[in-house]
Design an enzyme around this catalytic site. Structure first.
Site, PDB file in Angstrom:
ATOM      1  CE1 TYR A  51    -114.305 -68.257 -35.763  1.00  0.00           C
ATOM      2  CE2 TYR A  51    -114.891 -69.062 -33.577  1.00  0.00           C
ATOM      3  CZ  TYR A  51    -114.877 -69.227 -34.949  1.00  0.00           C
ATOM      4  OH  TYR A  51    -115.445 -70.346 -35.505  1.00  0.00           O
ATOM      5  CE  LYS A 104    -117.524 -68.233 -37.277  1.00  0.00           C
ATOM      6  NZ  LYS A 104    -117.985 -68.569 -38.642  1.00  0.00           N
TER       7      LYS A 104
END
Length: 246
Positions: free
Chosen positions: A144, A148
């Site tokens: 993640y 991002k």
């Protein structure tokens, strides 16, 4: 020509649906996308359809349909994303690629599909949903975090490419938000454990609370508006001061 529309991906989720509601309240025509057709806000003008943004064939089919209904797109809000709690040691390669395909690849695919319909818009804007996680390492969410950070890089690249065409590109980076991934993080915990986790999360922010989805939506609506007409290629941290702590 029909009025311009704003595309929102991940529109069935907490942040996506809050954004859709804000845009509908502002009188914007909507194109809502998610893996299952999202619900249009009450009284909204627009269309809703299923699309797997990680699947090129699904994206192509969706925009073939959109092109028959919409002649101009003035806004794209890329919200769709996924998360995975697993260390690098425990993560499967397939899971890593699935995260990249949705969180970065899908965002690029939708932007690419939207661009031909943006050039005739009076105030074309792309807003990509990032996260403070792109700036803060996490041992249990490495995929993640990487995706991002990738959203930030993609947005920078798009800002260089599209600025000369008059298409503004923004990135919004929330901290903890009372929806989606936050709810998933507490789903397997006892009530006491969940309360303790949310208390720790709130105290990471200088405002000592986590965000509501509508607070993210308010910022997105402003970025899409002409009031932000000279803001381009930047990231807004809608994080209650969390990044100031870190």
């Amino acid at each position: 020509m029909a009025s311009a529309a704003t595309v929102v991906t991940g529109a069935a989720g907490g942040i996506g649906s809050a954004i859709a509601a804000r845009l509908a309240g502002a009188g914007r025509r909507l194109v809502l996308i998610d893996r299952r057709p999202p619900e249009l806000p009450a009284g909204a003008d627009g269309i809703s359809l299923a699309c797997d943004i990680a699947d090129p064939a699904s994206v192509a089919a969706a925009f073939q349909h959109i092109g028959l209904r919409v002649q101009c797109i003035d806004g794209l809000v890329n919200v769709a994303g996924r998360n995975l709690t697993a260390s690098i040691e425990d993560m499967q390669v397939a899971d890593w690629h699935a995260m990249l395909d949705v969180n970065v690849g899908g965002m690029l695919a939708i932007a690419d599909a939207v661009l031909p319909l943006m050039d005739t818009a009076a105030n074309p804007v792309i807003v990509n949903m990032a996260s403070v996680a792109g700036y803060m390492a996490s041992a249990d969410h490495p995929a993640y975090v990487a995706t991002k950070a990738g959203v930030e890089g993609l947005s920078q690249g798009l800002s260089h490419l599209l600025g000369p065409r008059g298409i503004r590109v923004h990135t919004v980076a929330p901290g903890w938000v009372d929806t989606g991934f936050t709810h998933a993080a507490t789903a397997s915990l006892s009530a006491a454990e969940a309360e303790a986790l949310l208390s720790r999360a709130a105290n990471q922010h200088l405002l000592r609370r986590i965000a509501r989805p509508d607070e993210i939506a308010d910022v997105v609506l402003w970025l899409l508006s002409p009031k932000a007409r000279y803001l381009h290629g930047t990231t807004l941290f809608v994080d209650g001061g969390l990044m100031r702590v870190h």
